[in-house]
Write an enzyme that holds these catalytic residues in place. Structure first.
Site, short mmCIF file in Angstrom:
data_model
loop_
_atom_site.label_atom_id
_atom_site.label_comp_id
_atom_site.label_asym_id
_atom_site.label_seq_id
_atom_site.Cartn_x
_atom_site.Cartn_y
_atom_site.Cartn_z
N TYR A 33 73.26 33.68 -14.31
CA TYR A 33 72.20 34.22 -15.14
C TYR A 33 70.88 33.56 -14.82
O TYR A 33 70.83 32.54 -14.11
CB TYR A 33 72.53 34.05 -16.62
CG TYR A 33 72.38 32.64 -17.14
CD1 TYR A 33 73.30 31.64 -16.82
CD2 TYR A 33 71.31 32.28 -17.95
CE1 TYR A 33 73.16 30.34 -17.29
CE2 TYR A 33 71.16 30.98 -18.44
CZ TYR A 33 72.09 30.03 -18.10
OH TYR A 33 71.94 28.74 -18.56
N ARG A 52 66.46 31.68 -7.01
CA ARG A 52 67.60 30.89 -7.50
C ARG A 52 68.77 31.81 -7.85
O ARG A 52 69.93 31.46 -7.60
CB ARG A 52 67.17 30.08 -8.72
CG ARG A 52 68.26 29.13 -9.21
CD ARG A 52 67.79 28.18 -10.27
NE ARG A 52 67.42 28.88 -11.49
CZ ARG A 52 66.82 28.30 -12.53
NH1 ARG A 52 66.53 27.01 -12.49
NH2 ARG A 52 66.50 28.99 -13.61
N ARG A 100 92.75 41.82 -15.06
CA ARG A 100 92.71 40.36 -15.06
C ARG A 100 93.66 39.73 -14.04
O ARG A 100 94.86 39.96 -14.07
CB ARG A 100 93.02 39.81 -16.45
CG ARG A 100 92.78 38.31 -16.55
CD ARG A 100 93.09 37.74 -17.92
NE ARG A 100 92.79 36.32 -17.94
CZ ARG A 100 93.61 35.38 -17.45
NH1 ARG A 100 94.76 35.73 -16.94
NH2 ARG A 100 93.25 34.10 -17.49
N HIS A 102 93.21 35.90 -11.45
CA HIS A 102 92.23 34.89 -11.05
C HIS A 102 91.52 35.29 -9.77
O HIS A 102 90.31 35.20 -9.66
CB HIS A 102 92.88 33.51 -10.90
CG HIS A 102 93.21 32.87 -12.21
ND1 HIS A 102 94.08 33.45 -13.12
CD2 HIS A 102 92.79 31.73 -12.78
CE1 HIS A 102 94.17 32.69 -14.19
NE2 HIS A 102 93.39 31.63 -14.01
N LYS A 147 73.62 28.43 -11.36
CA LYS A 147 73.31 28.76 -12.77
C LYS A 147 74.37 29.72 -13.30
O LYS A 147 74.16 30.91 -13.49
CB LYS A 147 71.90 29.35 -12.90
CG LYS A 147 71.36 29.27 -14.32
CD LYS A 147 69.87 29.44 -14.35
CE LYS A 147 69.30 29.59 -15.74
NZ LYS A 147 69.53 28.48 -16.65
N GLU A 180 71.08 15.52 -16.49
CA GLU A 180 70.05 16.40 -17.07
C GLU A 180 70.39 16.63 -18.53
O GLU A 180 71.38 16.09 -19.04
CB GLU A 180 69.97 17.72 -16.30
CG GLU A 180 71.28 18.51 -16.31
CD GLU A 180 71.23 19.80 -15.49
OE1 GLU A 180 70.14 20.35 -15.29
OE2 GLU A 180 72.31 20.24 -15.06
N LEU A 205 70.94 21.46 -12.38
CA LEU A 205 70.30 22.72 -12.06
C LEU A 205 68.87 22.40 -11.63
O LEU A 205 68.17 21.65 -12.32
CB LEU A 205 70.26 23.63 -13.30
CG LEU A 205 69.65 24.99 -13.01
CD1 LEU A 205 70.64 25.87 -12.26
CD2 LEU A 205 69.19 25.67 -14.28
N1 PDD Z 1 68.28 26.64 -19.35
N2 PDD Z 1 69.33 22.45 -16.73
C1 PDD Z 1 70.16 23.30 -17.35
C2 PDD Z 1 71.60 22.92 -17.50
C3 PDD Z 1 69.67 24.51 -17.86
O1 PDD Z 1 70.49 25.37 -18.49
C4 PDD Z 1 68.29 24.81 -17.73
C5 PDD Z 1 67.71 26.10 -18.23
C6 PDD Z 1 67.46 23.88 -17.07
C7 PDD Z 1 66.00 24.15 -16.85
O2 PDD Z 1 65.81 25.16 -15.90
P1 PDD Z 1 64.53 26.11 -15.92
O3 PDD Z 1 63.34 25.23 -15.87
O4 PDD Z 1 64.69 26.94 -14.72
O5 PDD Z 1 64.60 26.90 -17.20
C8 PDD Z 1 68.02 22.72 -16.57
C9 PDD Z 1 67.90 27.98 -19.77
C10 PDD Z 1 66.49 28.07 -20.24
C11 PDD Z 1 68.93 28.49 -20.75
O6 PDD Z 1 70.10 28.33 -20.46
O7 PDD Z 1 68.57 29.07 -21.76
#
Ligand code: PDD
Length: 289
Positions: A33, A52, A100, A102, A147, A180, A205
């Protein structure tokens, strides 16, 4: 006005928008996403978000569902149909629908969902007062650079943080280094005036906001070092902050119940916060929808 969602080629009322029960996103979290900020109807940093997205898809071997131009059209249309001036777009691509198992069959068609909603954006209070964070072990997999919609450790950590009265949880790897936040990238400013954020390895991320703030810090001539830092370093930092698409630059003033710096947002954080807000405003002026 009722909200509209894009689901696999159709714009449908949000309350009736649905995906198949054998969508692999639903059964296996087999999908990716993006969250993109909207300012005055324009998408902020659309290019880096789409880049990304393509990388996440390719790392998981999910074909691209459509061209960039078509995707941009869908996103702009979702923003328009929902009359979002300031807010965000959510875009999700899963591997698609299959009985379904895997392993997945050949020739699957990815499933695409996009929604948009109005948001007031990060509050002035958060910016002025800063937020509290707590540290927690990082229980995620070893490819956090993708992501993926598989966010269970992230949602559990965020919930734990909120239950403790904190805004965010900072994940710690096995060596006690900060990776993070559960939905944000983490930064500190050392007492020597160095700005640090972890290198974009597979443990984090690579945030689009992170990348923009790095560019702003370099342009401002700040002493920026891309390296991981430990919990101890964060505890004794002069300043700390978080970045993300929806939170922008958020000052962190307490970690695990202890003050960071003087317990107020510091000068580096304020400056980068202002620069980032100006940066976002420029997208609206340029009309980059
Ligand atoms: N989250 N790290 C993680 C684990 C994240 O889920 C996100 C973003 C970030 C920051 O990434 P960016 O600057 O590209 O938004 C770092 C989004 C906003 C969410 O899941 O809602």
């Amino acid at each position: 006005m009722s909200r509209i969602a894009y689901v696999n080629g159709r714009y449908v009322p949000h309350r009736r928008a649905a995906v198949h029960i054998e969508d692999r996103g639903y059964q296996f979290a087999d999908g990716v996403y993006e969250v993109i900020a909207v300012r005055e109807g324009c998408l902020v940093d659309r290019g880096p978000h789409l880049k990304r997205l393509k990388r996440s898809l390719s790392e998981l071997g999910i074909p691209r569902p459509m061209t960039d131009a078509a995707l941009c059209h869908v996103l702009a249309e979702v923003v328009r149909r929902n009359r979002v001036a300031d807010g965000m777009v959510y875009l999700q691509v899963t591997r698609g629908i299959a009985p379904r198992d895997h392993a997945w069959p050949k020739g699957m068609r990815p499933a695409v969902v996009a929604t948009a909603k109005s948001l007031r954006g990060p509050s002035a209070e958060m910016r002025e007062q800063g937020v509290k964070v707590v540290s927690l072990p990082d229980l995620r997999w070893k490819r956090c650079d993708i992501k993926s919609v598989s966010l269970l450790p992230n949602v559990l950590a965020k919930q734990t943080a909120r239950a403790a009265g904190a805004f965010e949880a900072l994940f710690l790897d096995e060596a006690g280094r900060v990776t993070e936040g559960s939905s944000t990238n983490a930064w500190i400013v050392t007492k020597k005036g160095e700005l640090l954020t972890r290198e974009a390895d597979e443990a984090i991320l690579n945030g689009v906001t992170r990348q923009a703030v790095i560019a702003l810090a370099r342009k401002a001539g700040l002493k920026f070092v891309e390296r991981s830092f430990t919990l101890r370093e964060a505890q004794s930092a002069a300043e700390a902050f978080l970045t993300s698409t929806t939170a922008f630059v958020v000052p962190v003033v307490a970690l695990d119940g202890k003050r960071i710096g003087d317990g107020r947002p510091g000068p580096f954080t304020r400056r980068l916060g202002e620069e980032y807000r100006d940066y976002v405003a420029r997208f609206a002026r340029k009309g980059a929808s």
